[in-house]
Design an enzyme around this catalytic site. Sequence first.
Site, PDB file in Angstrom:
ATOM      1  N   ARG A   1       8.254   5.663   1.959  1.00  0.00           N
ATOM      2  CA  ARG A   1       8.922   6.145   2.901  1.00  0.00           C
ATOM      3  C   ARG A   1       9.299   7.782   2.953  1.00  0.00           C
ATOM      4  O   ARG A   1       9.555   8.564   3.889  1.00  0.00           O
ATOM      5  CB  ARG A   1      10.330   5.463   3.503  1.00  0.00           C
ATOM      6  CG  ARG A   1      10.012   4.057   4.045  1.00  0.00           C
ATOM      7  CD  ARG A   1      11.056   3.120   4.188  1.00  0.00           C
ATOM      8  NE  ARG A   1      10.748   1.902   4.487  1.00  0.00           N
ATOM      9  CZ  ARG A   1      10.567   1.454   5.584  1.00  0.00           C
ATOM     10  NH1 ARG A   1      11.022   2.147   6.832  1.00  0.00           N
ATOM     11  NH2 ARG A   1      10.605   0.183   5.877  1.00  0.00           N
TER      12      ARG A   1
ATOM     13  N   GLN B   1       7.886  -9.088   7.961  1.00  0.00           N
ATOM     14  CA  GLN B   1       9.024  -8.433   7.404  1.00  0.00           C
ATOM     15  C   GLN B   1       9.654  -7.226   8.006  1.00  0.00           C
ATOM     16  O   GLN B   1      10.639  -6.598   7.552  1.00  0.00           O
ATOM     17  CB  GLN B   1       8.990  -8.199   5.685  1.00  0.00           C
ATOM     18  CG  GLN B   1       8.076  -7.243   5.581  1.00  0.00           C
ATOM     19  CD  GLN B   1       7.594  -7.006   4.005  1.00  0.00           C
ATOM     20  OE1 GLN B   1       7.130  -7.946   3.495  1.00  0.00           O
ATOM     21  NE2 GLN B   1       8.473  -6.123   3.102  1.00  0.00           N
TER      22      GLN B   1
ATOM     23  N   GLY C   1       0.841  -1.265  -0.045  1.00  0.00           N
ATOM     24  CA  GLY C   1      -0.006   0.115   0.009  1.00  0.00           C
ATOM     25  C   GLY C   1       0.900   1.254  -0.047  1.00  0.00           C
ATOM     26  O   GLY C   1       2.221   1.258  -0.473  1.00  0.00           O
TER      27      GLY C   1
ATOM     28  N   LYS D   1      13.899  -1.122  -7.537  1.00  0.00           N
ATOM     29  CA  LYS D   1      14.406  -0.306  -6.592  1.00  0.00           C
ATOM     30  C   LYS D   1      14.689  -1.225  -5.448  1.00  0.00           C
ATOM     31  O   LYS D   1      15.714  -0.814  -4.574  1.00  0.00           O
ATOM     32  CB  LYS D   1      13.302   0.828  -6.119  1.00  0.00           C
ATOM     33  CG  LYS D   1      13.876   1.450  -4.845  1.00  0.00           C
ATOM     34  CD  LYS D   1      12.880   2.562  -4.318  1.00  0.00           C
ATOM     35  CE  LYS D   1      13.287   3.204  -3.136  1.00  0.00           C
ATOM     36  NZ  LYS D   1      13.031   2.342  -1.976  1.00  0.00           N
TER      37      LYS D   1
ATOM     38  N   GLY E   1       5.717   4.683  -8.390  1.00  0.00           N
ATOM     39  CA  GLY E   1       6.487   3.345  -8.742  1.00  0.00           C
ATOM     40  C   GLY E   1       5.498   2.237  -8.796  1.00  0.00           C
ATOM     41  O   GLY E   1       5.696   1.302  -9.620  1.00  0.00           O
ATOM     42  N   HIS E   2       4.578   2.401  -8.012  1.00  0.00           N
ATOM     43  CA  HIS E   2       3.579   1.044  -8.083  1.00  0.00           C
ATOM     44  C   HIS E   2       2.631   1.013  -9.431  1.00  0.00           C
ATOM     45  O   HIS E   2       2.181   0.149  -9.812  1.00  0.00           O
ATOM     46  CB  HIS E   2       2.496   1.244  -6.802  1.00  0.00           C
ATOM     47  CG  HIS E   2       3.232   0.944  -5.524  1.00  0.00           C
ATOM     48  ND1 HIS E   2       3.495   2.012  -4.800  1.00  0.00           N
ATOM     49  CD2 HIS E   2       3.611  -0.223  -4.861  1.00  0.00           C
ATOM     50  CE1 HIS E   2       4.007   1.727  -3.538  1.00  0.00           C
ATOM     51  NE2 HIS E   2       4.406   0.338  -3.535  1.00  0.00           N
TER      52      HIS E   2
ATOM     53  N   SER F   1       9.258   6.166  -2.827  1.00  0.00           N
ATOM     54  CA  SER F   1       9.052   5.436  -1.832  1.00  0.00           C
ATOM     55  C   SER F   1       8.036   5.874  -0.874  1.00  0.00           C
ATOM     56  O   SER F   1       8.046   6.964  -0.691  1.00  0.00           O
ATOM     57  CB  SER F   1      10.501   5.207  -1.217  1.00  0.00           C
ATOM     58  OG  SER F   1      10.406   4.597   0.096  1.00  0.00           O
TER      59      SER F   1
HETATM   60  O1  PAF Z   1       8.119  -4.548  -1.785  1.00  0.00           O
HETATM   61  C1  PAF Z   1       7.242  -4.718  -1.124  1.00  0.00           C
HETATM   62  O2  PAF Z   1       6.249  -3.829  -0.941  1.00  0.00           O
HETATM   63  C2  PAF Z   1       7.143  -5.907  -0.027  1.00  0.00           C
HETATM   64  O3  PAF Z   1       8.182  -6.343   0.367  1.00  0.00           O
HETATM   65  C3  PAF Z   1       6.002  -7.155  -0.680  1.00  0.00           C
HETATM   66  C4  PAF Z   1       6.839  -7.511  -2.070  1.00  0.00           C
HETATM   67  C5  PAF Z   1       4.508  -6.594  -0.698  1.00  0.00           C
HETATM   68  C6  PAF Z   1       6.052  -8.194   0.228  1.00  0.00           C
HETATM   69  O4  PAF Z   1       5.329  -7.771   1.438  1.00  0.00           O
END
Ligand code: PAF
Length: 258
Positions: free
Chosen positions: A185, A59, A29, A147, A34-35, A183
């Site tokens: 962030r 993660q 999200g 990236k 980039g997405h 990003s």
């Molecule tokens: O790149 C990300 O946003 C995350 O690492 C991913 C691949 C969605 C896995 O949670």
Amino acid sequence: MRTCRTIAELRAALESRRGGAIGLVPTMGALHDGHRALLRAARDECEFVVMSLFVNPAQFSAPADLNGYPREEEHDLALAADAGVDFAFVPTAEEMYPPGFQTWVDVTELGAGLEGAFRPGHFRGVATVCLKLFAIVRPDLVYFGQKDAQQVEVLRQMIHDLALDLELRAIPTVRDTDGLALSSRNARLTAEERQRALALPRALATRDAAAAREALEAAGIAVEYVETAPFDPPVLAAAVRVGSTRLIDNFPLEGDAP
Ligand code: PAF
């Protein structure tokens, strides 16, 4: 666009779509251009596009990082619909990690250095959630951003090692006009920090680890690592902290600058 929140719902919705190529774009999200580039690539190539939207707790090692991760579901679903996504998969943490969950995927060598050294367990969380998403969606193609070069490398290795029947596409990094890689962030940077963060792409553009470190330190940026990595393509990769925000970026060491 249909939004599915459970595995059963998504599986049932995809059942009648098998036959045409299914593309999966996994995301956490806070979507940006980039997405959008990943979604565009999937839309151009696949008959059906699935986007997952899941902030994967496995993660993150620092609870503050997980809790502070931007969550903008309404905005993200609107962007996804606009980008032509057919199915958005938005599971809860319990749906992905039900009580008693105990199966993990570890890409041992590629996941250990660079990001893995500074974020222990990070790639174990990434590989596990991606494998689960792949098992749920059964995509023909999956799309990730260059990236996160090490993430791409780790997932390629997992796909190869486990003989997964799908292809990974790595999509070039999208940058702002001033060179900063997009990003989720970046939103945390103050105006002054954002200016300072521009030293990161400039340093990587030297394509020399020692020169890049020196340039970053001269700009008052705390360096976690700047290293060449033997990925495909080889990259100069860095992780830095600008104020309290951690940024990563990389430049390929072959071909044109990104
Ligand atoms: O790149 C990300 O946003 C995350 O690492 C991913 C691949 C969605 C896995 O949670």
